[in-house]
Write a protein that holds these residues in place. Structure first.
Motif, PDB file in Angstrom:
ATOM      1  N   SER A 184      10.787   2.559  -4.596  1.00 10.77           N
ATOM      2  CA  SER A 184      11.832   1.549  -4.473  1.00 10.77           C
ATOM      3  C   SER A 184      12.908   1.981  -3.480  1.00 10.77           C
ATOM      4  CB  SER A 184      12.461   1.281  -5.844  1.00 10.77           C
ATOM      5  OG  SER A 184      13.419   0.245  -5.771  1.00 10.77           O
ATOM      6  N   GLY A 185      13.299   3.245  -3.550  1.00 15.48           N
ATOM      7  CA  GLY A 185      14.329   3.746  -2.647  1.00 15.48           C
ATOM      8  C   GLY A 185      13.893   3.738  -1.196  1.00 15.48           C
ATOM      9  N   VAL A 186      12.658   4.162  -0.936  1.00 13.58           N
ATOM     10  CA  VAL A 186      12.150   4.189   0.440  1.00 13.58           C
ATOM     11  C   VAL A 186      12.066   2.767   1.001  1.00 13.58           C
ATOM     12  CG1 VAL A 186      10.122   4.669   1.866  1.00 13.58           C
ATOM     13  CG2 VAL A 186      10.924   6.368   0.203  1.00 13.58           C
ATOM     14  N   MET A 187      11.561   1.825   0.209  1.00 13.67           N
ATOM     15  CA  MET A 187      11.470   0.451   0.695  1.00 13.67           C
ATOM     16  C   MET A 187      12.856  -0.143   0.914  1.00 13.67           C
ATOM     17  SD  MET A 187       8.367   0.271   1.171  1.00 13.67           S
ATOM     18  CE  MET A 187       8.562  -1.318   1.945  1.00 13.67           C
ATOM     19  N   GLY A 188      13.815   0.226   0.068  1.00 13.73           N
ATOM     20  CA  GLY A 188      15.186  -0.236   0.282  1.00 13.73           C
ATOM     21  C   GLY A 188      15.740   0.275   1.595  1.00 13.73           C
ATOM     22  N   ALA A 189      15.450   1.524   1.914  1.00 17.70           N
ATOM     23  CA  ALA A 189      15.912   2.090   3.187  1.00 17.70           C
ATOM     24  C   ALA A 189      15.279   1.368   4.368  1.00 17.70           C
ATOM     25  CB  ALA A 189      15.576   3.581   3.243  1.00 17.70           C
ATOM     26  N   PHE A 190      14.004   1.038   4.258  1.00 18.11           N
ATOM     27  CA  PHE A 190      13.345   0.294   5.338  1.00 18.11           C
ATOM     28  C   PHE A 190      13.945  -1.112   5.490  1.00 18.11           C
ATOM     29  CE2 PHE A 190       9.794   3.397   5.255  1.00 18.11           C
ATOM     30  CZ  PHE A 190       9.680   3.588   6.626  1.00 18.11           C
ATOM     31  N   GLY A 191      14.386  -1.684   4.379  1.00 19.16           N
ATOM     32  CA  GLY A 191      15.061  -2.981   4.476  1.00 19.16           C
ATOM     33  C   GLY A 191      16.316  -2.905   5.318  1.00 19.16           C
ATOM     34  N   LEU A 192      17.095  -1.847   5.134  1.00 24.88           N
ATOM     35  CA  LEU A 192      18.316  -1.683   5.932  1.00 24.88           C
ATOM     36  C   LEU A 192      17.977  -1.391   7.393  1.00 24.88           C
ATOM     37  CD1 LEU A 192      20.549   0.339   3.440  1.00 24.88           C
ATOM     38  CD2 LEU A 192      20.451  -2.129   3.821  1.00 24.88           C
ATOM     39  N   ILE A 193      16.899  -0.628   7.634  1.00 26.62           N
ATOM     40  CA  ILE A 193      16.452  -0.403   9.010  1.00 26.62           C
ATOM     41  C   ILE A 193      16.055  -1.740   9.655  1.00 26.62           C
ATOM     42  CG2 ILE A 193      14.636   0.637  10.443  1.00 26.62           C
ATOM     43  CD1 ILE A 193      14.596   2.964   8.400  1.00 26.62           C
ATOM     44  N   GLY A 194      15.362  -2.568   8.885  1.00 26.04           N
ATOM     45  CA  GLY A 194      14.991  -3.886   9.394  1.00 26.04           C
ATOM     46  C   GLY A 194      16.192  -4.733   9.751  1.00 26.04           C
ATOM     47  N   VAL A 232       0.846  -1.197   0.000  1.00 25.32           N
ATOM     48  CA  VAL A 232       0.000   0.000   0.000  1.00 25.32           C
ATOM     49  C   VAL A 232       0.882   1.249   0.000  1.00 25.32           C
ATOM     50  CG1 VAL A 232      -1.729   1.308   1.291  1.00 25.32           C
ATOM     51  CG2 VAL A 232      -1.915  -1.183   1.134  1.00 25.32           C
ATOM     52  N   ALA A 233       1.957   1.206   0.804  1.00 24.95           N
ATOM     53  CA  ALA A 233       2.903   2.329   0.827  1.00 24.95           C
ATOM     54  C   ALA A 233       3.582   2.504  -0.527  1.00 24.95           C
ATOM     55  CB  ALA A 233       3.949   2.107   1.916  1.00 24.95           C
ATOM     56  N   VAL A 234       3.931   1.376  -1.159  1.00 25.75           N
ATOM     57  CA  VAL A 234       4.546   1.434  -2.492  1.00 25.75           C
ATOM     58  C   VAL A 234       3.601   2.130  -3.464  1.00 25.75           C
ATOM     59  CG1 VAL A 234       5.199   0.022  -4.489  1.00 25.75           C
ATOM     60  CG2 VAL A 234       6.072  -0.554  -2.216  1.00 25.75           C
ATOM     61  N   ALA A 235       2.319   1.760  -3.407  1.00 25.44           N
ATOM     62  CA  ALA A 235       1.343   2.385  -4.305  1.00 25.44           C
ATOM     63  C   ALA A 235       1.243   3.880  -4.044  1.00 25.44           C
ATOM     64  CB  ALA A 235      -0.024   1.723  -4.121  1.00 25.44           C
ATOM     65  N   GLY A 236       1.226   4.282  -2.763  1.00 24.69           N
ATOM     66  CA  GLY A 236       1.138   5.700  -2.436  1.00 24.69           C
ATOM     67  C   GLY A 236       2.350   6.478  -2.900  1.00 24.69           C
ATOM     68  N   LEU A 237       3.535   5.908  -2.697  1.00 18.04           N
ATOM     69  CA  LEU A 237       4.767   6.592  -3.115  1.00 18.04           C
ATOM     70  C   LEU A 237       4.894   6.641  -4.628  1.00 18.04           C
ATOM     71  CD1 LEU A 237       7.164   5.023  -0.462  1.00 18.04           C
ATOM     72  CD2 LEU A 237       6.522   7.432  -0.619  1.00 18.04           C
ATOM     73  N   THR A 238       4.316   5.658  -5.315  1.00 23.85           N
ATOM     74  CA  THR A 238       4.391   5.631  -6.772  1.00 23.85           C
ATOM     75  C   THR A 238       3.646   6.801  -7.399  1.00 23.85           C
ATOM     76  OG1 THR A 238       4.649   3.218  -6.758  1.00 23.85           O
ATOM     77  CG2 THR A 238       3.916   4.198  -8.817  1.00 23.85           C
ATOM     78  N   ILE A 239       2.696   7.380  -6.665  1.00 22.33           N
ATOM     79  CA  ILE A 239       2.021   8.587  -7.163  1.00 22.33           C
ATOM     80  C   ILE A 239       3.056   9.670  -7.446  1.00 22.33           C
ATOM     81  CG2 ILE A 239       0.426  10.445  -6.533  1.00 22.33           C
ATOM     82  CD1 ILE A 239      -1.108   8.391  -4.865  1.00 22.33           C
ATOM     83  N   VAL A 240       4.086   9.741  -6.592  1.00 21.94           N
ATOM     84  CA  VAL A 240       5.181  10.694  -6.804  1.00 21.94           C
ATOM     85  C   VAL A 240       6.163  10.134  -7.819  1.00 21.94           C
ATOM     86  CG1 VAL A 240       7.050  11.995  -5.707  1.00 21.94           C
ATOM     87  CG2 VAL A 240       4.930  11.536  -4.445  1.00 21.94           C
ATOM     88  N   SER A 241       6.670   8.929  -7.539  1.00 19.85           N
ATOM     89  CA  SER A 241       7.655   8.307  -8.420  1.00 19.85           C
ATOM     90  C   SER A 241       7.862   6.870  -7.995  1.00 19.85           C
ATOM     91  CB  SER A 241       8.985   9.069  -8.344  1.00 19.85           C
ATOM     92  OG  SER A 241      10.039   8.303  -8.888  1.00 19.85           O
TER      93      SER A 241
END
Length: 437
Positions: free
Chosen positions: A391-401, A377-386
């Motif tokens: 992809s970049g935001v989810m990658g950052a969350f992966g490193l936080i995880g 759902v977050a991916v869909a929301g961010l895709t409205i922008v780009s």
């Protein structure tokens, strides 16, 4: 004769649990990569297509709540049969969908059916597979599920090339669900094949198969259980939720990215099928790594790899070689995901109180599924922008995880010594929750 003493072979559960699971997962594996494409063909924007693809994970999360009640009331086999028919109804809705909204409703119902089917097959194993064989049976079940996700996209590729239409792939899921339901309907009563199931006594004194009792305990008082174990669920559970988030984000982002850069429909299915093969090939190796070297050596490389892969992908969208980059990153993400196979189930088993594990396991599963539902759902929301931003935001969350897992796995799960070394001090004991609040 006790359930652990009765003669048993894993082959005996092949028709009852393994084959229906394989068929159901083949159908899912065929349609999931193509949901964004179908949505896009119905007029959905890229962001809306991502949101519709997310509905299957949202459906699974919502389905976690009533699935235990369903399985405990109608039994494991009946629950799998009715879940298969519910999935067929959902797919028929998708086939006649005149717009993206109706398609999203159908995909959401597929998620509900998946949640019921998944818990029912687990409960079946609990009832009919002796404890001495259960870990191997569940591990095999997980591998068969991944095998279905490997085979499904290749069937989808063949169907698209033969028919020239993407929606025809939905019929693969219909046939797969019919096959699963027929196998279960035509089987003799499980007790005639496996003997009397393992029994459990519920708090009100009712005696019934252990799988049905497990299913009800996992979902009954779910939010109370989450509150009771809030210490470990806030800390390590957040890391587990991010594992689920990365996996579902990958499942949505790769086909969405392929649509955005103009890859053809059969080629998208082929790429995802090859990636699924890599994922499938590594599920056994992941278990070996966890048992031999410890949970950290599976969890951290997996999360770091998923995070870095999505971060790299974020910078490739407008390159002239963007197709090659997508293929390379998709394969890399499959390696990263594959070496983390089974990590959530294993950590849940490590942490669950041994005297009454089911409520905690239900809360743990819900935590992982919550991450799986929120991320797309977050991916869909961010895709409205780009989509690159998504992809970049989810990658950052992966490193936080990976940071959270690296911090809290040693605290809550005992260290596993390497073979040939003497055991050192552990950070806890299996089945206990240090720092529980």
């Amino acid at each position: 004769m006790t359930s652990t003493e009765r003669p048993f072979s894993l082959r005996s559960v092949a028709l009852a649990a393994f084959l229906p699971t394989f068929l159901f997962s083949v159908g899912e594996g065929a349609i999931i990569p193509l949901i964004p494409i179908v949505a896009n063909n119905l007029g959905a924007s890229l962001a809306m297509a991502g949101f519709i693809a997310a509905m299957i994970m949202v459906g699974e999360l919502i389905g976690d709540i009533p699935s235990g009640w369903v399985v405990s009331r109608i039994g494991e086999r009946n629950a799998m049969i009715w879940a298969s028919f519910l999935a067929i109804i959902a797919i028929l809705v998708c086939l006649v969908a005149p717009n993206p909204l109706v398609l999203g409703v159908g995909i959401f119902i597929v998620g509900l059916a998946t949640a019921i089917f998944s818990l029912a097959r687990h409960a079946f194993m609990t009832s009919y597979v002796p404890v001495a064989y259960r870990a191997r049976a569940l591990s095999t079940l997980g591998g068969i599920f991944r095998g279905g996700w490997f085979v499904g996209p290749f069937i989808a590729t063949a169907v698209i090339r033969f028919t020239g239409g993407t929606q025809a792939v939905f019929w693969v899921f219909v046939v797969a669900c019919l096959g699963a339901a027929l196998v279960l309907l035509l089987l003799p009563d499980p007790e005639s094949t496996f003997g009397t199931p393992e029994l459990a006594t519920s708090p009100d004194g009712t005696v019934r198969p252990a799988g049905q009792e497990l299913a009800e305990e996992e979902s009954q008082g779910l939010f109370q259980t989450i509150w009771s174990f809030r210490g470990v669920l806030i800390r390590l559970g957040t890391g587990a939720g991010l594992v689920g988030a990365m996996r579902s984000a990958r499942a949505v982002l790769i086909p969405l990215w392929a649509v955005s850069i103009g890859i053809s429909e059969p080629d998208i299915a082929l790429i995802i099928g090859i990636a699924g093969g890599i994922d499938f090939a590594l599920f056994y190796a992941s278990g070996q790594i966890m048992d031999r070297y410890g949970r950290m050596w599976s969890a951290l490389p997996s999360m770091i790899g998923l995070g870095l892969g999505l971060l790299v992908l974020a910078f490739t969208h407008d390159l002239s070689t963007n197709v090659q980059w997508l293929i390379g990153v998709a394969m890399f993400l499959s390696v990263a995901n594959g070496i983390g196979s089974g990590i959530l189930m294993t950590l849940g088993a490590d942490l669950a109180p041994k005297d009454n594990p089911a409520p905690f396991l239900g809360a743990w599963r819900f935590t992982g599924d919550f991450g799986s539902a929120v991320a797309p759902v977050a991916v869909a929301g961010l895709t409205i922008v780009s989509i690159s931003l998504a992809s970049g935001v989810m990658g950052a969350f992966g490193l936080i995880g990976s940071v959270l897992l690296g911090r809290y796995i040693p605290r809550y799960v005992p260290r596993r010594p390497r073979p040939g070394t003497k055991p050192g001090p552990a950070s806890g004991t299996p089945g206990t929750l240090p720092g529980r609040e």
